[in-house]
Scaffold this active site. Structure first.
Site, PDB file in Angstrom:
ATOM      1  N   CYS A   2      -6.384  18.336  -9.095  1.00 27.67           N
ATOM      2  CA  CYS A   2      -7.367  18.990  -9.945  1.00 27.67           C
ATOM      3  C   CYS A   2      -7.200  18.493 -11.371  1.00 27.67           C
ATOM      4  O   CYS A   2      -6.288  17.732 -11.665  1.00 27.67           O
ATOM      5  CB  CYS A   2      -7.136  20.493  -9.912  1.00 27.67           C
ATOM      6  SG  CYS A   2      -6.977  21.162  -8.268  1.00 27.67           S
ATOM      7  N   ARG A  27     -10.960  13.836 -10.908  1.00 27.78           N
ATOM      8  CA  ARG A  27      -9.766  14.376 -10.268  1.00 27.78           C
ATOM      9  C   ARG A  27     -10.094  15.441  -9.239  1.00 27.78           C
ATOM     10  O   ARG A  27      -9.203  15.878  -8.499  1.00 27.78           O
ATOM     11  CB  ARG A  27      -8.828  14.975 -11.323  1.00 27.78           C
ATOM     12  CG  ARG A  27      -8.446  14.038 -12.444  1.00 27.78           C
ATOM     13  CD  ARG A  27      -7.673  14.758 -13.532  1.00 27.78           C
ATOM     14  NE  ARG A  27      -6.409  15.231 -13.008  1.00 27.78           N
ATOM     15  CZ  ARG A  27      -5.280  14.512 -13.045  1.00 27.78           C
ATOM     16  NH1 ARG A  27      -5.304  13.313 -13.563  1.00 27.78           N
ATOM     17  NH2 ARG A  27      -4.173  14.980 -12.542  1.00 27.78           N
ATOM     18  N   TRP A  73      -9.987  20.244  -6.736  1.00 28.31           N
ATOM     19  CA  TRP A  73     -10.039  19.492  -5.485  1.00 28.31           C
ATOM     20  C   TRP A  73      -9.287  20.345  -4.473  1.00 28.31           C
ATOM     21  O   TRP A  73      -8.068  20.427  -4.503  1.00 28.31           O
ATOM     22  CB  TRP A  73      -9.350  18.140  -5.655  1.00 28.31           C
ATOM     23  CG  TRP A  73      -9.490  17.219  -4.486  1.00 28.31           C
ATOM     24  CD1 TRP A  73     -10.623  16.569  -4.088  1.00 28.31           C
ATOM     25  CD2 TRP A  73      -8.462  16.828  -3.558  1.00 28.31           C
ATOM     26  NE1 TRP A  73     -10.353  15.813  -2.977  1.00 28.31           N
ATOM     27  CE2 TRP A  73      -9.057  15.947  -2.624  1.00 28.31           C
ATOM     28  CE3 TRP A  73      -7.114  17.130  -3.421  1.00 28.31           C
ATOM     29  CZ2 TRP A  73      -8.331  15.377  -1.569  1.00 28.31           C
ATOM     30  CZ3 TRP A  73      -6.393  16.567  -2.370  1.00 28.31           C
ATOM     31  CH2 TRP A  73      -7.001  15.700  -1.458  1.00 28.31           C
ATOM     32  N   ASN A  99      -2.767  22.977 -11.134  1.00 30.01           N
ATOM     33  CA  ASN A  99      -2.991  21.712 -10.414  1.00 30.01           C
ATOM     34  C   ASN A  99      -1.726  21.446  -9.606  1.00 30.01           C
ATOM     35  O   ASN A  99      -0.651  21.300 -10.182  1.00 30.01           O
ATOM     36  CB  ASN A  99      -3.227  20.591 -11.432  1.00 30.01           C
ATOM     37  CG  ASN A  99      -3.249  19.224 -10.762  1.00 30.01           C
ATOM     38  OD1 ASN A  99      -3.459  19.120  -9.560  1.00 30.01           O
ATOM     39  ND2 ASN A  99      -2.982  18.188 -11.540  1.00 30.01           N
ATOM     40  N   GLY A 100      -1.834  21.423  -8.295  1.00 28.89           N
ATOM     41  CA  GLY A 100      -0.645  21.214  -7.465  1.00 28.89           C
ATOM     42  C   GLY A 100      -0.701  22.109  -6.236  1.00 28.89           C
ATOM     43  O   GLY A 100      -1.745  22.679  -5.920  1.00 28.89           O
ATOM     44  N   GLU A 480      -9.431  -3.812   2.272  1.00 28.15           N
ATOM     45  CA  GLU A 480      -9.980  -3.201   1.047  1.00 28.15           C
ATOM     46  C   GLU A 480     -11.502  -3.137   1.089  1.00 28.15           C
ATOM     47  O   GLU A 480     -12.113  -2.167   0.641  1.00 28.15           O
ATOM     48  CB  GLU A 480      -9.500  -3.979  -0.188  1.00 28.15           C
ATOM     49  CG  GLU A 480     -10.046  -3.502  -1.516  1.00 28.15           C
ATOM     50  CD  GLU A 480      -9.730  -2.059  -1.893  1.00 28.15           C
ATOM     51  OE1 GLU A 480     -10.342  -1.567  -2.858  1.00 28.15           O
ATOM     52  OE2 GLU A 480      -8.929  -1.403  -1.192  1.00 28.15           O
ATOM     53  N   LYS A 484     -13.620   0.315   0.711  1.00 26.52           N
ATOM     54  CA  LYS A 484     -14.706   0.557  -0.255  1.00 26.52           C
ATOM     55  C   LYS A 484     -15.938   1.117   0.457  1.00 26.52           C
ATOM     56  O   LYS A 484     -16.546   2.085   0.024  1.00 26.52           O
ATOM     57  CB  LYS A 484     -15.076  -0.742  -1.003  1.00 26.52           C
ATOM     58  CG  LYS A 484     -14.022  -1.234  -1.964  1.00 26.52           C
ATOM     59  CD  LYS A 484     -13.923  -0.428  -3.230  1.00 26.52           C
ATOM     60  CE  LYS A 484     -12.877   0.545  -3.296  1.00 26.52           C
ATOM     61  NZ  LYS A 484     -11.570   0.695  -3.145  1.00 26.52           N
ATOM     62  N   GLU A 487     -15.258   4.678   1.552  1.00 25.35           N
ATOM     63  CA  GLU A 487     -15.148   5.629   0.431  1.00 25.35           C
ATOM     64  C   GLU A 487     -16.512   6.049  -0.113  1.00 25.35           C
ATOM     65  O   GLU A 487     -16.756   7.222  -0.357  1.00 25.35           O
ATOM     66  CB  GLU A 487     -14.335   5.013  -0.705  1.00 25.35           C
ATOM     67  CG  GLU A 487     -12.835   5.005  -0.505  1.00 25.35           C
ATOM     68  CD  GLU A 487     -12.115   4.298  -1.656  1.00 25.35           C
ATOM     69  OE1 GLU A 487     -11.090   4.823  -2.126  1.00 25.35           O
ATOM     70  OE2 GLU A 487     -12.589   3.227  -2.080  1.00 25.35           O
ATOM     71  N   HIS A 503      -8.262  -8.128  21.405  1.00 27.46           N
ATOM     72  CA  HIS A 503      -7.274  -7.295  22.117  1.00 27.46           C
ATOM     73  C   HIS A 503      -7.687  -5.821  22.115  1.00 27.46           C
ATOM     74  O   HIS A 503      -6.830  -4.948  22.273  1.00 27.46           O
ATOM     75  CB  HIS A 503      -5.895  -7.458  21.459  1.00 27.46           C
ATOM     76  CG  HIS A 503      -5.416  -8.883  21.461  1.00 27.46           C
ATOM     77  ND1 HIS A 503      -5.255  -9.627  22.594  1.00 27.46           N
ATOM     78  CD2 HIS A 503      -5.119  -9.716  20.418  1.00 27.46           C
ATOM     79  CE1 HIS A 503      -4.852 -10.853  22.274  1.00 27.46           C
ATOM     80  NE2 HIS A 503      -4.761 -10.934  20.975  1.00 27.46           N
ATOM     81  N   LYS A 600      -9.657  10.830  -7.544  1.00 22.46           N
ATOM     82  CA  LYS A 600      -9.229   9.536  -8.085  1.00 22.46           C
ATOM     83  C   LYS A 600      -7.776   9.238  -7.782  1.00 22.46           C
ATOM     84  O   LYS A 600      -7.410   8.127  -7.399  1.00 22.46           O
ATOM     85  CB  LYS A 600      -9.470   9.493  -9.591  1.00 22.46           C
ATOM     86  CG  LYS A 600      -9.105   8.184 -10.249  1.00 22.46           C
ATOM     87  CD  LYS A 600      -9.972   7.057  -9.724  1.00 22.46           C
ATOM     88  CE  LYS A 600      -9.522   5.678 -10.132  1.00 22.46           C
ATOM     89  NZ  LYS A 600     -10.104   4.622  -9.331  1.00 22.46           N
TER      90      LYS A 600
HETATM   91  C1  BG6 Z   1      -6.853   7.829  -3.877  1.00 25.16           C
HETATM   92  C2  BG6 Z   1      -8.023   7.130  -4.560  1.00 25.16           C
HETATM   93  O1  BG6 Z   1      -6.879   9.191  -4.172  1.00 25.16           O
HETATM   94  O2  BG6 Z   1      -5.619   7.299  -4.341  1.00 25.16           O
HETATM   95  C3  BG6 Z   1      -7.942   5.654  -4.224  1.00 25.16           C
HETATM   96  O3  BG6 Z   1      -9.252   7.690  -4.102  1.00 25.16           O
HETATM   97  C4  BG6 Z   1      -6.594   5.108  -4.677  1.00 25.16           C
HETATM   98  O4  BG6 Z   1      -8.982   4.954  -4.883  1.00 25.16           O
HETATM   99  C5  BG6 Z   1      -5.421   5.912  -4.125  1.00 25.16           C
HETATM  100  O5  BG6 Z   1      -6.492   3.790  -4.253  1.00 25.16           O
HETATM  101  C6  BG6 Z   1      -4.122   5.548  -4.825  1.00 25.16           C
HETATM  102  O6  BG6 Z   1      -4.237   5.851  -6.190  1.00 25.16           O
HETATM  103  P1  BG6 Z   1      -3.303   5.167  -7.292  1.00 25.16           P
HETATM  104  O7  BG6 Z   1      -3.757   5.769  -8.563  1.00 25.16           O
HETATM  105  O8  BG6 Z   1      -1.897   5.538  -6.955  1.00 25.16           O
HETATM  106  O9  BG6 Z   1      -3.524   3.687  -7.238  1.00 25.16           O
END
Ligand code: BG6
Length: 605
Positions: A2, A27, A73, A99-100, A480, A484, A487, A503, A600
């Site tokens: 959060c 966040r 979150w 937050n936590g 990756e 993307k 996500e 396989h 994030k």
């Molecule tokens: C996720 C993000 O929460 O954490 C991803 O949505 C990110 O985009 C991953 O790659 C790791 O985050 P960080 O800040 O440790 O690189």
């Protein structure tokens, strides 16, 4: 994870809290709220949904601080008005934003309910205001200290008490808390981004720190009430770096910032004199490098995938056995920490708790940790002690783009440095320095093909699943690329080493499953072509990403990138996949910067 924000001063607090929450929305964005304490009263307003939903409420405008705010979150209790923060005690005197995760919340709740306390939410966090209200202490800081003494878990909190006007008490264990030092006013935030308009002087609290913040100053303590002295650090990034500019989304802005961002990651680190790379922050003597037996790279999400690309680079250039592993797995499998292994931890935010805990585990067992981090002053950077800052600039969009590319560039510089201490010759050193220096312009070239990539994206808009394949250096690119797409477009995209397809996963291929194949112009070109024909012979449409026009003959679509040095090709091959995912999400009308269920960086385990 959060976002929390706070203000103590004479200014009207609501506008400051709202702007701070909007900047912290990356966040968590499923509910939000504010509390302002004024003339012995506490006004709390909170609502399900984004911060914009708060604007519709009857907020206490015109009131000076102190005030606190939160954007959520959800971890415990679904997104709802009642589960939104701030949470208050039964009298409404104490307001808390958290937050936590409080791991022993249900036990504490049971005990408090046994004492007649009535809870109004399903959250773990709500135990805090009730514990603080029940504490026998002379002041708020004492009450908060008593409450935290029975808490197990992680927290970044800010607390208001209508009986203790003019101050906010904050504390940190695992989740970031920053004090923004103003002139006759002070600020609180999970991330300096929320307060950078008002101050560039920030104090980063450590785990076990508390503080009482007033308009005219603040005092910091350890949980055991030992007073501490803290030095403010200067935040390098101005307000404009947090704005979208003329881009409609942060993701698009950050994709287009990559040429300059990679330039900053490389700047001052390539040394043509010695045909090598110079890394001021890593404190590794050549004899230490010679003694290295292994390198282990740890990270989460895109940071882990960048680590996989980095492992290929370090093995190829420095000939040291190197592997990458998700930090969360590494942490809990009771890893064997070896003295001659270098542990490289990768994190954009520097706050991902799974990665932070892995760092602490390695250090507890005497291992050598090197951080590769974007956010200056973040927890993982401070816990690692030595490392490489990416200087990619703030990354706001939840889906990482420029930080991923800069991480791979940073790991390439590390590989060059380690390689030149070991067996990599000066000729190769010069070749790679030239290749690295050419990257920013080459990325800019790829970005010019956006319209074509947007047209190719049309092939995915109605898909429910997609496949990504690549070999060796191409495999992390496929991982990756699929990350993307997952996500931001919510398409079920999977990535496999190309040869693995036959396989098992080949069973998934068909006319409605588009596949992206990474087909660089290298020694595996023919092998990759056979994978492409394997897919097409099952009538699966193929989008080939590579260097040569010849791919036209074998694939349905082609995304071309300039050729770099073979070791560096993966860095360029991934760029079109960022724009592909962006345009698929755009065409599906989705919230590109704040995709559902994600945040994030996640400061809970
Ligand atoms: C996720 C993000 O929460 O954490 C991803 O949505 C990110 O985009 C991953 O790659 C790791 O985050 P960080 O800040 O440790 O690189």
């Amino acid at each position: 994870m959060c976002g929390i924000v706070g203000y103590v001063g004479a200014q009207e607090s609501i506008p400051i809290l709202l702007e701070g929450l909007e900047r912290l929305e990356y966040r968590g964005y499923d509910s939000s709220g504010v509390a302002v304490q004024h003339d012995g009263t506490m006004t709390v307003c909170k609502a399900k949904g984004k911060v914009s939903a708060l604007h519709a409420l009857d907020l206490p405008y015109g009131m000076p601080g102190p005030g606190i705010g939160h954007t959520r979150w959800a971890t415990h209790g679904e997104p709802s008005d009642a589960n939104a923060h701030p949470h208050v005690d039964q009298s409404g005197r104490i307001a808390v934003v958290h937050n936590g995760i409080i791991e022993n919340a249900s036990l504490i709740r049971e005990r408090l309910e046994g004492q007649g306390v009535v809870f109004s939410s399903d959250t773990d966090s709500e135990v805090l205001p009730h514990l603080i209200a029940a504490a026998e202490a002379d002041d708020l800081v004492g009450a908060v200290r008593q409450a935290l003494a029975v808490i197990e878990g992680t927290y970044g909190i800010a607390v208001l008490d209508s009986r203790d006007p003019g101050c906010v008490v904050v504390a940190r264990n695992g989740s970031p808390v920053v004090i923004g030092v103003g002139n006759g006013e002070n600020f609180i935030a999970s991330d300096p981004a929320a307060i950078v308009r008002y101050t560039q002087q920030a104090i980063f609290l450590e785990d076990g720190d508390m503080a009482v913040v007033r308009a005219d100053g603040f005092q910091t303590f350890r949980l055991d009430s030992t007073e501490t002295m803290k030095r403010a650090e200067t935040i390098n990034w101005g307000l404009d770096t947090y704005d979208k500019g003329d881009h409609s989304h942060y993701m698009h802005k950050e994709i287009f910032e990559q040429p300059e961002a990679v330039q900053r990651t490389l700047s001052g680190r390539l040394d043509p004199q010695s045909s090598s790379a110079h890394l001021g922050g890593i404190d590794l003597e050549p004899r230490d490098v010679l003694r290295l037996r292994r390198v282990k790279i740890l990270g989460c999400g895109s940071a882990y995938y960048a680590g996989l690309a980095g492992a290929n680079l370090i093995e190829r250039l420095a000939r040291i056995p190197t592997e990458a592993e998700p930090a969360s797995e590494f942490r809990y499998r009771n890893p064997i920490i070896e003295p001659e292994t270098l542990y490289v931890v990768v994190s954009q935010s520097g706050e991902t708790l799974d990665t932070l805990r892995a760092v602490q585990e390695i250090k507890r067992k005497g291992g050598r940790v090197l951080g590769v981090v974007n956010v200056v002053g973040s927890s993982i950077a401070r816990e690692s002690g030595i490392g490489i800052y990416l200087h990619a600039g703030p990354e706001v969009s939840v889906a990482s783009t420029k930080a991923f590319t800069c991480t791979v560039a940073g790991l390439a510089v590390l590989a060059l440095h380690l390689g030149r201490v070991r067996d990599l010759g000066a000729g190769d050193g010069d070749r790679l320095i030239a290749g690295l220096n050419a990257l920013p312009d080459q990325i800019a070239e790829i970005l010019k093909t956006e319209d074509h990539i947007a047209a190719v994206a049309e092939r995915f808009v109605r898909s429910t699943s997609a496949m990504f394949v690549g070999r060796v250096g191409g495999y992390p690119v496929a991982l990756e690329g699929s990350q993307k797409l997952k996500e931001v477009s919510y398409i079920h995209a999977e990535a496999y080493p190309s040869a693995e397809l036959k396989h098992g996963p080949l069973a998934l291929i068909g006319p409605d499953v588009p596949s992206v194949a990474i087909v660089p112009d290298d020694e595996l070109f023919d092998k990759n072509l056979s994978t492409v024909s394997e897919i097409r012979s099952r009538r699966g449409p193929v989008i080939a990403v590579g260097h040569t026009e010849a791919l036209h003959e074998v694939a349905d679509e082609m995304l071309l990138v300039p050729k770099s040095e073979p070791e560096l090709d993966p860095l360029l091959l991934g760029i079109p996949l960022q724009l592909l995912a962006y345009h698929v999400a755009l065409a599906r009308g989705l919230d590109v910067d704040q995709p559902r269920n994600l945040a994030k960086s996640v400061t809970v385990e």
